[in-house]
Design a protein around this motif. Structure first.
Motif, PDB file in Angstrom:
ATOM      1  N   ARG A   1       0.844  -1.200   0.000  1.00 35.69           N
ATOM      2  CA  ARG A   1       0.000   0.000   0.000  1.00 35.69           C
ATOM      3  C   ARG A   1       0.879   1.251   0.000  1.00 35.69           C
ATOM      4  O   ARG A   1       2.042   1.218   0.387  1.00 35.69           O
ATOM      5  N   THR A   2       0.286   2.352  -0.378  1.00 38.79           N
ATOM      6  CA  THR A   2       1.009   3.625  -0.343  1.00 38.79           C
ATOM      7  C   THR A   2       1.117   4.090   1.105  1.00 38.79           C
ATOM      8  O   THR A   2       0.324   3.659   1.964  1.00 38.79           O
TER       9      THR A   2
ATOM     10  N   SER B   1       9.647   4.247   4.323  1.00 38.52           N
ATOM     11  CA  SER B   1       8.820   5.148   3.505  1.00 38.52           C
ATOM     12  C   SER B   1       7.844   5.932   4.393  1.00 38.52           C
ATOM     13  O   SER B   1       7.604   7.122   4.155  1.00 38.52           O
TER      14      SER B   1
ATOM     15  N   HIS C   1       7.302  10.148   5.270  1.00 36.39           N
ATOM     16  CA  HIS C   1       6.009  10.837   5.214  1.00 36.39           C
ATOM     17  C   HIS C   1       5.513  11.249   6.595  1.00 36.39           C
ATOM     18  O   HIS C   1       4.329  11.534   6.780  1.00 36.39           O
TER      19      HIS C   1
END
Length: 184
Positions: free
Chosen positions: A98-99, A138, A142
């Motif tokens: 998933r993002t 990641s 973010h």
């Protein structure tokens, strides 16, 4: 002259052979023979030789039972994970795909203070742990800083939600103890 103590493997072999009627061995030549190679003990081998890593997860009240039920629901729907640990690995891999925004949206929130949590550990495929580490890096980029346990808990919660939706809103009742490996 003191005799060297026999190894446990030698004593076990002697005990096993004594329990079975084995004809006496032919007499040995006068010249001492080289000691035979140690017999390898046969053990059941896992179905795959995939390297695994042991992980620990904190499950809050009811989450572990939901995960077990989702695992059974996925198996009944044709899933390939034949152990709960493999199902957890699949949930981690799916969550890693998933993002970062989708993972943030799937993050669980616990507003209850002092809610009891139990620790469970699983041996999951090493590839799933590598993907998790990349996804956490990641997430750091973010602005999210989940722990491994929280990240895996989010992955499992998302997998439970997906299994519940596929099962029509109801997960099956789980037995007190799951089988080690499901077989079709």
């Amino acid at each position: 002259m003191s005799r060297a103590r026999r190894s446990l493997a030698d004593r076990d072999e002697a005990a096993i052979l004594a329990a079975v009627d084995v004809p006496p061995a032919p007499t040995q030549p006068a010249e001492p023979a080289a000691r035979p190679a140690r017999r390898t003990v046969l053990r059941a081998t896992p179905r795959t030789t995939t390297p695994t890593v042991r992980i620990g997860i904190y499950f809050r009240r009811g989450e572990f039972d939901d995960a077990r039920a989702a695992y059974l629901a996925d198996w009944a729907a044709g899933g390939h994970a034949d152990t709960l640990a493999r199902w957890v690995g699949e949930a981690m891999t799916t969550h890693a795909a998933r993002t970062p925004a989708a993972r943030a949206a799937a993050e669980r929130t616990h507003t209850e203070t002092g809610d009891r949590a139990d620790t469970r550990s699983f041996s999951v495929p090493a590839a799933a742990v590598e993907r998790m580490r990349e996804a956490i890096a990641s997430d750091h980029d973010h602005g999210r800083w989940p722990t491994d346990s929280a990240w895996i808990g989010d992955a499992i919660a998302a997998a439970v939600s997906h299994a519940r939706t596929r099962a029509g809103g109801r997960l099956p009742a789980t037995p007190d103890r799951l089988p080690n490996r499901l077989v079709r």
